[in-house]
Motif scaffolding. Sequence first.
Motif, PDB file in Angstrom:
ATOM      1  N   GLU A 176     187.609  24.825  58.702  1.00  0.00           N
ATOM      2  CA  GLU A 176     188.931  25.472  58.574  1.00  0.00           C
ATOM      3  C   GLU A 176     190.036  24.729  59.313  1.00  0.00           C
ATOM      4  OE1 GLU A 176     189.927  29.429  58.305  1.00  0.00           O
ATOM      5  OE2 GLU A 176     187.887  30.181  58.069  1.00  0.00           O
TER       6      GLU A 176
ATOM      7  N   GLY B  90     187.993  20.457  48.023  1.00  0.00           N
ATOM      8  CA  GLY B  90     187.725  21.804  48.555  1.00  0.00           C
ATOM      9  C   GLY B  90     187.327  21.731  50.019  1.00  0.00           C
TER      10      GLY B  90
ATOM     11  N   ASN C 178     188.489  21.727  54.485  1.00  0.00           N
ATOM     12  CA  ASN C 178     188.925  22.674  55.519  1.00  0.00           C
ATOM     13  C   ASN C 178     190.265  23.341  55.181  1.00  0.00           C
ATOM     14  OD1 ASN C 178     190.218  20.179  55.822  1.00  0.00           O
ATOM     15  ND2 ASN C 178     189.540  19.835  57.938  1.00  0.00           N
TER      16      ASN C 178
ATOM     17  N   ASN D 285     189.813  25.710  52.249  1.00  0.00           N
ATOM     18  CA  ASN D 285     189.125  26.945  52.661  1.00  0.00           C
ATOM     19  C   ASN D 285     190.097  27.919  53.324  1.00  0.00           C
ATOM     20  OD1 ASN D 285     186.626  25.980  51.843  1.00  0.00           O
ATOM     21  ND2 ASN D 285     186.037  25.269  53.879  1.00  0.00           N
TER      22      ASN D 285
ATOM     23  N   PRO E 116     184.764  24.775  47.688  1.00  0.00           N
ATOM     24  CA  PRO E 116     184.344  25.507  48.891  1.00  0.00           C
ATOM     25  C   PRO E 116     183.001  26.190  48.657  1.00  0.00           C
ATOM     26  CG  PRO E 116     186.643  25.973  48.394  1.00  0.00           C
ATOM     27  CD  PRO E 116     186.113  25.188  47.239  1.00  0.00           C
TER      28      PRO E 116
ATOM     29  N   VAL F 109     182.513  31.055  51.389  1.00  0.00           N
ATOM     30  CA  VAL F 109     183.980  31.062  51.558  1.00  0.00           C
ATOM     31  C   VAL F 109     184.622  31.683  50.328  1.00  0.00           C
ATOM     32  CG1 VAL F 109     186.030  29.566  51.691  1.00  0.00           C
ATOM     33  CG2 VAL F 109     184.049  29.098  53.145  1.00  0.00           C
ATOM     34  N   ARG F 110     184.116  31.332  49.150  1.00  0.00           N
ATOM     35  CA  ARG F 110     184.715  31.853  47.914  1.00  0.00           C
ATOM     36  C   ARG F 110     184.561  33.364  47.826  1.00  0.00           C
ATOM     37  NH1 ARG F 110     182.231  27.409  44.595  1.00  0.00           N
ATOM     38  NH2 ARG F 110     181.535  29.031  43.185  1.00  0.00           N
TER      39      ARG F 110
END
Length: 312
Positions: A132, A163, A165, A168, A191, A195-196
């Motif tokens: 992140e 996809g 940090n 995300n 991601p 995360v999704r």
Amino acid sequence: MSGPAKRDLLSITDLEHDLPSLLARALEMKRARRRGELSAVRPGRNAALLFEKPSTRTRTSFEVAMNDLGGHALYLSSRELQLGRGETIADTARVLSRYVDAIVYRAFKHQDMEELARWASVPVVNALDDLEHPCQIVADLLTLSERWDGRFSGRTLAYIGDGNNVCNSLALGCALVGLDFVGAVPERYRPSEEVRRRAEGYARAHGSRVEFVSVPPEAARGADVLYTDVWVSMGDESQAAERTRAFAGYRIDSELLRAARPGAWVMHDLPAHRGLEITDEVIDGDRSIVWDQAENRLHAQKAILELLLPPR
Ligand code: CP
Ligand code: NVA
């Protein structure tokens, strides 16, 4: 001595309940600064900036933010600490906590971020890791909020590229404020499922959507903002050749911008690799708001530090 529990910012979702008020406060501090008022609301506080990777914006804006707040920042490169010679993160966290009021940490691994936060008795702020980049996204949302008078709902941000940090935190951050997020990311660079799923959950709760598609024009069509980041993040250098091939069709250029809504903005967290993920014409064009984004790192971080460092 046991005070109130310390508060960390490891993920943008740690601000789940604070984003609207945080953005309003950052804007207030930005306006005050323009009048020459620095908002010195945390006098005498010290923050360690512990960095394992290079930085221009994050380092400088955190240093200036601490000065503005009436405090002080110490830049500590991990290579120059005993950490670079094998002292553990846990021991470093416990020692630094005896000197400073917050630790701002830029790490290679999110696990190390969590380890530092676990052992530090002062707030830990994620200044980017492999999972992140929450402080960036607070600044990005501030930049859009200024343009849209705080109203995100009914608008769409299209993210084009890796996809990583930034992607995300952006997907999660957009979901938290009810801004539709559409990512054009090649399947193998998307991601994680986790995360999704989290982003979709927040989006449902805020009446927006998070979606991934494979083709940039599909994401750009009708979007209010196009956002991109580098194809090769810090730590991914060994994959540079294959990534450059995989992302070749994922550049923001004038043609892709024409697919977006008339008047759409273009964003990039910087540093940019001009000619790769974004063309000169677009980043230097009149739809680009990248310099405002960079400036807003300062104002956003002042508000973050004020929130995490309670008054004495
Ligand atoms: N956007 C960003 O975090 O830039 P730096 O790597 O220069 O801090
Ligand atoms: N994704 C990029 C962001 C740089 C600010 C990286 O991690 O290198």
